[in-house]
Motif scaffolding. Structure first.
Motif, short mmCIF file in Angstrom:
data_model
loop_
_atom_site.label_atom_id
_atom_site.label_comp_id
_atom_site.label_asym_id
_atom_site.label_seq_id
_atom_site.Cartn_x
_atom_site.Cartn_y
_atom_site.Cartn_z
N ASN A 71 13.71 46.95 27.90
CA ASN A 71 12.89 46.05 28.74
C ASN A 71 13.18 46.24 30.22
O ASN A 71 13.25 45.27 30.99
N ASN A 72 13.31 47.49 30.62
CA ASN A 72 13.59 47.79 32.02
C ASN A 72 12.34 48.32 32.74
O ASN A 72 12.43 48.82 33.86
N GLY A 73 11.18 48.21 32.10
CA GLY A 73 9.96 48.66 32.74
C GLY A 73 9.69 50.14 32.58
O GLY A 73 8.93 50.73 33.36
N GLY A 74 10.28 50.76 31.56
CA GLY A 74 10.02 52.17 31.31
C GLY A 74 10.52 53.06 32.43
O GLY A 74 11.49 52.76 33.12
N TYR A 75 9.83 54.18 32.64
CA TYR A 75 10.29 55.12 33.66
C TYR A 75 10.16 54.55 35.06
O TYR A 75 10.94 54.90 35.97
N VAL A 76 9.20 53.65 35.26
CA VAL A 76 9.03 53.03 36.58
C VAL A 76 10.26 52.23 36.96
O VAL A 76 10.78 52.32 38.09
N GLY A 77 10.76 51.44 36.02
CA GLY A 77 11.97 50.67 36.28
C GLY A 77 13.17 51.56 36.49
O GLY A 77 14.03 51.29 37.36
#
Length: 264
Positions: A71-77
């Motif tokens: 739940n870190n926003g995927g590659y964007v995060g």
């Protein structure tokens, strides 16, 4: 005949699951050690970095981070976290407009919204993933007889919409660096008989890469090779379509490295 039926049945189940549900992960793979990363991360030059970075992300489910069990926003995060580690960066403000299931025509509508335009104008870095669902639409429409022809008929229309996307972004912000993450084949190992997808992904990537290079301040980040190997464990989420948190981590490392190389 039995083999073809099994392949078709498997593809139907996977297509049905791509946009309808997102199961909870079972035993997700550990992220690879940094030493195993095929691309060493280099710090972004200090003359490129502003103390406050505005990052705008647009596109489909990969931009939205579907499949990231952390739940870190995927590659964007993950890219945001890497930028935040730079000594010269005091803050990273991320505006994420990724939407699961979006195709190029959907993204054009998003880019026409006032709040999105305002964020684009303020952006220093614009991250984008788009095109995978355009390919999947053709696959669904021709699932009973998958041939190269329908994909190649759709490609010029995809290219026209992709060019319009770049033009729309540039009209809002002529200076920000655009980072487009290329397409990959999620069926590489699950359904290896569908070799047509490999060919189409390569051809569509070549077309988008050509337009990205013509921009002059944009980066094409390839991912096809990342998902063509199992050396890093399970790179796809349990739906066998979207990246897992491990897959997103590898994409983010490559995006970050590409940004540094762009400004050396």
């Amino acid at each position: 005949m039995r083999k073809s039926f099994l392949v078709l049945t498997g593809l139907c189940l996977m297509l049905a699951g791509c946009d309808v549900f997102s199961a909870k992960p079972a035993n997700m793979a550990m992220k690879p050690e940094a030493a195993e990363d095929p691309l060493m991360k280099k710090p972004i030059p200090s003359d490129f970095i502003e103390s406050n970075l505005n990052v705008v992300a647009v596109g489909d489910s990969l931009t939205a981070g579907v499949g990231d069990a952390d739940n870190n926003g995927g590659y964007v995060g993950d890219v945001s976290d890497l930028l935040q580690l730079e000594e010269e960066v005091s803050s990273v403000d991320v505006s994420n407009f990724g939407v699961r299931g979006h195709k190029t025509n959907d993204l054009l509508k998003v880019l026409g919204k006032r709040d999105v335009i305002e964020k684009l104008r303020e952006a220093d870095i614009i991250l984008m993933t788009i095109g995978g669902n355009d390919i999947m639409k053709v696959t669904r429409n021709h699932i009973m007889d998958l041939q190269l022809e329908p994909y190649r008929e759709e490609q010029p229309r995809f290219e026209k919409r992709f060019a319009k996307i770049l033009k729309t972004i540039r009209s809002a912000n002529p200076d920000a660096v655009i980072v487009y993450t290329g397409l990959y084949n999620p069926f590489k190992f699950m359904l290896p008989e569908l070799s047509e997808i490999d060919t189409i992904v390569e051809e569509w990537n070549q077309a988008s890469n050509k337009m990205i290079m013509a921009d002059g301040n944009a980066i094409f980040v390839p991912t096809e090779d990342l998902f063509a190997t199992r050396s890093y464990g399970k790179l796809l989420y349990v739906d066998e379509f979207h990246p897992s948190e491990t897959g997103y981590s590898l994409i983010a490392d490559r995006v970050y490295t590409s940004l540094s190389e762009q400004n050396e």
